[in-house]
Each structure stands twice: as C-alpha cells, then as structure tokens.
Design a protein around this motif. Sequence first.
Motif, PDB file in Angstrom:
ATOM      1  N   UNK A  73     -11.070   1.680  -6.252  1.00  0.00           N
ATOM      2  CA  UNK A  73     -10.155   0.460  -6.037  1.00  0.00           C
ATOM      3  C   UNK A  73      -9.699   0.348  -4.665  1.00  0.00           C
ATOM      4  N   UNK A  74      -9.153   1.324  -4.126  1.00  0.00           N
ATOM      5  CA  UNK A  74      -8.665   1.436  -2.529  1.00  0.00           C
ATOM      6  C   UNK A  74      -9.836   1.362  -1.594  1.00  0.00           C
ATOM      7  N   UNK A  75     -10.520   2.145  -1.579  1.00  0.00           N
ATOM      8  CA  UNK A  75     -11.640   2.160  -0.455  1.00  0.00           C
ATOM      9  C   UNK A  75     -12.736   1.322  -0.732  1.00  0.00           C
ATOM     10  N   UNK A  76     -13.293   1.246  -1.858  1.00  0.00           N
ATOM     11  CA  UNK A  76     -14.417   0.345  -2.182  1.00  0.00           C
ATOM     12  C   UNK A  76     -14.178  -1.093  -2.267  1.00  0.00           C
ATOM     13  N   UNK A  77     -13.173  -1.405  -3.562  1.00  0.00           N
ATOM     14  CA  UNK A  77     -13.109  -2.768  -3.656  1.00  0.00           C
ATOM     15  C   UNK A  77     -11.798  -3.413  -2.630  1.00  0.00           C
ATOM     16  N   UNK A  78     -11.058  -2.272  -2.248  1.00  0.00           N
ATOM     17  CA  UNK A  78      -9.904  -2.782  -1.485  1.00  0.00           C
ATOM     18  C   UNK A  78      -8.875  -3.785  -2.155  1.00  0.00           C
ATOM     19  N   UNK A  79      -8.872  -3.578  -3.445  1.00  0.00           N
ATOM     20  CA  UNK A  79      -7.999  -4.346  -4.342  1.00  0.00           C
ATOM     21  C   UNK A  79      -6.422  -3.628  -4.255  1.00  0.00           C
ATOM     22  N   UNK A  80      -6.461  -2.615  -3.742  1.00  0.00           N
ATOM     23  CA  UNK A  80      -4.865  -1.994  -3.654  1.00  0.00           C
ATOM     24  C   UNK A  80      -5.098  -1.349  -2.242  1.00  0.00           C
ATOM     25  N   UNK A  81      -3.906  -1.042  -1.400  1.00  0.00           N
ATOM     26  CA  UNK A  81      -3.706  -0.398  -0.367  1.00  0.00           C
ATOM     27  C   UNK A  81      -3.407   1.233  -0.607  1.00  0.00           C
ATOM     28  N   UNK A  82      -2.740   1.372  -1.753  1.00  0.00           N
ATOM     29  CA  UNK A  82      -2.563   2.939  -2.027  1.00  0.00           C
ATOM     30  C   UNK A  82      -2.598   3.123  -3.432  1.00  0.00           C
ATOM     31  N   UNK A  83      -2.732   4.375  -3.759  1.00  0.00           N
ATOM     32  CA  UNK A  83      -2.801   4.864  -5.422  1.00  0.00           C
ATOM     33  C   UNK A  83      -1.540   4.362  -6.270  1.00  0.00           C
ATOM     34  N   UNK A  84      -0.434   4.649  -5.356  1.00  0.00           N
ATOM     35  CA  UNK A  84       1.021   4.180  -5.934  1.00  0.00           C
ATOM     36  C   UNK A  84       1.344   3.071  -6.553  1.00  0.00           C
ATOM     37  N   UNK A 143       0.810   1.624 -10.690  1.00  0.00           N
ATOM     38  CA  UNK A 143       1.368   1.876 -11.935  1.00  0.00           C
ATOM     39  C   UNK A 143       2.247   0.605 -12.072  1.00  0.00           C
ATOM     40  N   UNK A 144       2.648  -0.344 -10.855  1.00  0.00           N
ATOM     41  CA  UNK A 144       3.332  -1.514 -10.964  1.00  0.00           C
ATOM     42  C   UNK A 144       2.526  -2.666 -11.401  1.00  0.00           C
ATOM     43  N   UNK A 145       1.235  -2.548 -10.822  1.00  0.00           N
ATOM     44  CA  UNK A 145       0.133  -3.810 -11.212  1.00  0.00           C
ATOM     45  C   UNK A 145      -0.053  -3.483 -12.773  1.00  0.00           C
ATOM     46  N   UNK A 146      -0.285  -2.447 -13.301  1.00  0.00           N
ATOM     47  CA  UNK A 146      -0.596  -2.181 -14.821  1.00  0.00           C
ATOM     48  C   UNK A 146       0.658  -2.672 -15.564  1.00  0.00           C
ATOM     49  N   UNK A 147       1.807  -2.233 -15.145  1.00  0.00           N
ATOM     50  CA  UNK A 147       3.115  -2.695 -16.030  1.00  0.00           C
ATOM     51  C   UNK A 147       3.430  -3.999 -16.074  1.00  0.00           C
ATOM     52  N   UNK A 148       2.990  -4.893 -14.913  1.00  0.00           N
ATOM     53  CA  UNK A 148       3.224  -6.339 -15.128  1.00  0.00           C
ATOM     54  C   UNK A 148       2.679  -7.114 -15.970  1.00  0.00           C
ATOM     55  N   UNK A 168      -5.780  -6.263 -13.469  1.00  0.00           N
ATOM     56  CA  UNK A 168      -6.402  -6.018 -14.451  1.00  0.00           C
ATOM     57  C   UNK A 168      -7.241  -4.622 -14.168  1.00  0.00           C
ATOM     58  N   UNK A 169      -7.906  -4.869 -12.905  1.00  0.00           N
ATOM     59  CA  UNK A 169      -8.820  -3.575 -12.510  1.00  0.00           C
ATOM     60  C   UNK A 169      -8.105  -2.233 -12.474  1.00  0.00           C
ATOM     61  N   UNK A 170      -6.855  -2.366 -11.893  1.00  0.00           N
ATOM     62  CA  UNK A 170      -6.028  -1.280 -11.811  1.00  0.00           C
ATOM     63  C   UNK A 170      -5.807  -0.744 -13.097  1.00  0.00           C
TER      64      UNK A 170
END
Length: 478
Positions: free
Chosen positions: A296-307, A310-315, A355-357
Amino acid sequence: MSQPQHVLAIDQGTTSTRCIAFEPSARAAAIARRALTQHYGDSGRVEHDPEEIWRDTEATVREVIGRCPGGAAGVAALGITNQRETVVVWERASGTPIHPAIVWQDRRTAAECARLRAEGAEALVRRRTGLLLDPYFSATKIAWILDHVLGARARAERGQLAFGTIDTFLLWRLTGGRVHATDVTNASRTLLYDIHAQGWDEELLRLLRVPRALLPEVRDSSEVYGTTLPSLFGRALPIAGIAGDQQAALIGQACFQPGMAKSTYGTGCFLLLNTGEVAVTLEGSIFVAGAAVKWLRDGLKVIESASETAALAARLPYDHGVYLVPAFVGLGAPHWEPNARALLCGLTLDTSGAHLARAALESVAYQTLDLTEAMQRDGAQRLDAIRIDGGMAANDWFCQFLADILQARVERPAELETTALGAAFLAGLATGVWPDLGSLSAHWSTVAVFEPAMNRAQRAALIAGWQQALARALHGAR
C-alpha cells in the motif's frame, strides 16, 4: 573490571538487518538497523545480495558495540536469528557466494515441487521432516542454484562449495570460515533434515539432489559455536545462540509450556505453538502480512507510513465489503497454493484508500484464523490466548480486530523485539547471563491485552466474506 553484561543479537530479516544489545533485565539498550534491498524478477523470483547482508551485519554490530558501555569488553555473547529457508551457496576457499541468495518467498521451483508431488514423494518428505513439498523451503532452491550456475553441481560434489541458510553464512563470515554450522531450527526448514532421527537424511538428499558435502554441521540452538574474528569488533566475541526467526520469537515470548502460542507479524505472519514432547504436524506460515501494508505504501502509494493504517481503519464504521487476499507470492498454510495471486474484491465507486488499508489489516487476521483452525484439525487445542510481536503488533486497531476474529485474548509484550530477544536469550543461557528458562519467563510481561468484543453475527458475516474472496483466489490459481 566487572563481568560483561550485554548480549548482542543479530536479527537478519527479510527487509532489514539489525543488531540489538540487551541488558540482563532483557530490555533493549541499543539498536542499529539497515534496510535490505529486495530484488524481484519474473515467475515470483525474490533475491537478496549476500554481500549486502554481510556488510550491514558488520556495520550494525559495530554501531551497537560503540553505543554499549565498555564497548566490546562489555559484551558477554552474541546470538543470531535469521530469515529462514533463504539459501546461500558459496566457495569454501574464498567465501564468495556463487549466486544471489534465493529468498524464502521465491516461487521459481514451484514446477519442480509439483513434479515431485506427482511422483508420490510428498509422503516421505512429510514423514521425515513434518513439512510439505513447497518452493518455500530450502532444498529445491539449493538444487536450482547447482543446476543453473555453470559447473556448480560438480564443484559441490567435490566439496568445493558450501550451503547455508543466512545464519550459517553469517557464522562462516564472523568466524573467518572456521565454523560451518547451523542450528536444528534452521536445519528443520530445509526439507533435508529428519526431525525424528535429528540428522541429515540420505534418502531426502538423493530425492532432492543435494550433495551431502555442501551441508553444515547441525548443533543445538544454545551453545558456543565459536568466536568472532578479533579484528572485526575489537575482541573475540562468543557466538553462543542461533535460531530461525520464528523459533527465536517463541523463545523471546517465553512460550515454554505446552499449549502456549505466539504469532509474529512482520513481512509474513508465522504462528508457532508449543506442543511439548509430542511431534505434531503443524505449519503456521503466512507469506504476506506486513508486506501487504508495504505494498500500500510503496506500490499503490495510498499511505506514507504503516502507522497511518490504524487511524484509517478506525475511521470507517464498517468494512464496506472490501476484501484483500494478499497472495502476492502465492498462499502458504493451510492452502499451499504457489500459483495463487493477490485478489482485491468488493470495490465500489466510493472505495477509498482507507478501505484498502483496513482490508490489508483484516486480511492478516483472517489468515491467522485459517491457521488456528488448521492447527485444531491437526490435533491442537483451541487457542484461548496468543502472544504477538513484530511491527504490526504495535497497531491497536489490528490487535483488537485479531482478538475479535480469533475469539481469543491477544497479549502484546512490553518488549516487542522478541525475535532478537530470543536469540539473545539463547546466547545468554549458553554463557551464564541467564541461569535457566524460569529466569527468562520472569522477564516477560505484557503492556497491553485485547479481549474479544465483536458480536457473533458480525464476526460470522465478516468471515463468510473472507472465505468467498479466498475461494475466488484459489479458483483462479487452479
């Protein structure tokens, strides 16, 4: 001068090489890390540069020693833990590898494994090793190198080449080529080691076409193997513990009683259960866990860090029916389908990066459930609690979801570096830093516990969706 107190652990993993110094209290005192370059190719090929691994190992050990009080004089022992199954073949005379390291994730020998299965070889392999015929394990990788490097098989037969998993390669380099050995946990992952007779098996060597002259001596996980060259780190340090990363984590999690289990969430996910004195055929290897978040981070670039996950899923109030089957390098236990490929399903126009995260995190919990259910079918008791470690263990949302899906208590230890800690424990036991297993258990404690809270109907619906997505991925492979 006071007695040396620190125990160093080399933790050579799939995506990084680290060295950690542990105090007698089992707390990390210093850490150094280098990222490891991944080399990908067609047909599921994954390779590492053994020389990069060695350079990074030497550099991180020196860095940590420089940050320890007393320097090298304060180091009591050194332990090694490593990515398992990864294969290196090198020249005995020079120590130079003849081919890049073929990584455990590599799928290039899938056709060879299928041929051997079709010829009825798997029953013998399973009876002697407890493993299945799969390109995940070392033996077919060794044979591939000997078949594809000019003259390698003849040189191996003459005793001019040496094979090792990463622990063996590092031990050879650290001792200046004086010690060619491995421990039983790494040997048991090669498809060549009889776990009942506890020795290399001549019939398996013939079947898998691996010359006996290549192989290292097999020793206990906790004993003095030798010492480092004095020129490397200022003085000769005892190398006194070796274990594959997942067995090391079991030791680091103090799972010393039958029925205790740990699950490590790094690049992949590996669930180990202590079965006591009874040999039970269990295999708990998931090929992609944290690697899905990395994608997700390096391929799709939908996040900048693994951390961020958690916040993305929780929302999100619910999963929205989005499922990721992360079969990027095939599927491991309990499916063992090397030809499966990743599948993302349930997408709509309002599907977002969140949703992907969430789907990536959920996929790891679902795969863990598949493992626990397979272990129960193999004769293990249902898990009431599981101790977790690895990078994903720091993610509170994932930990709670895991507890909900497993319907088991999830325990996060105070010291998350349990893989390295296990290697340190093994080295410290052999050199008197810790007297016995009881003293190791006394140092283990939880920092967080997650109890199941999801209602039964919601859990059942989520699992049903996962099973449908999984079936699609498996159908596509076949």
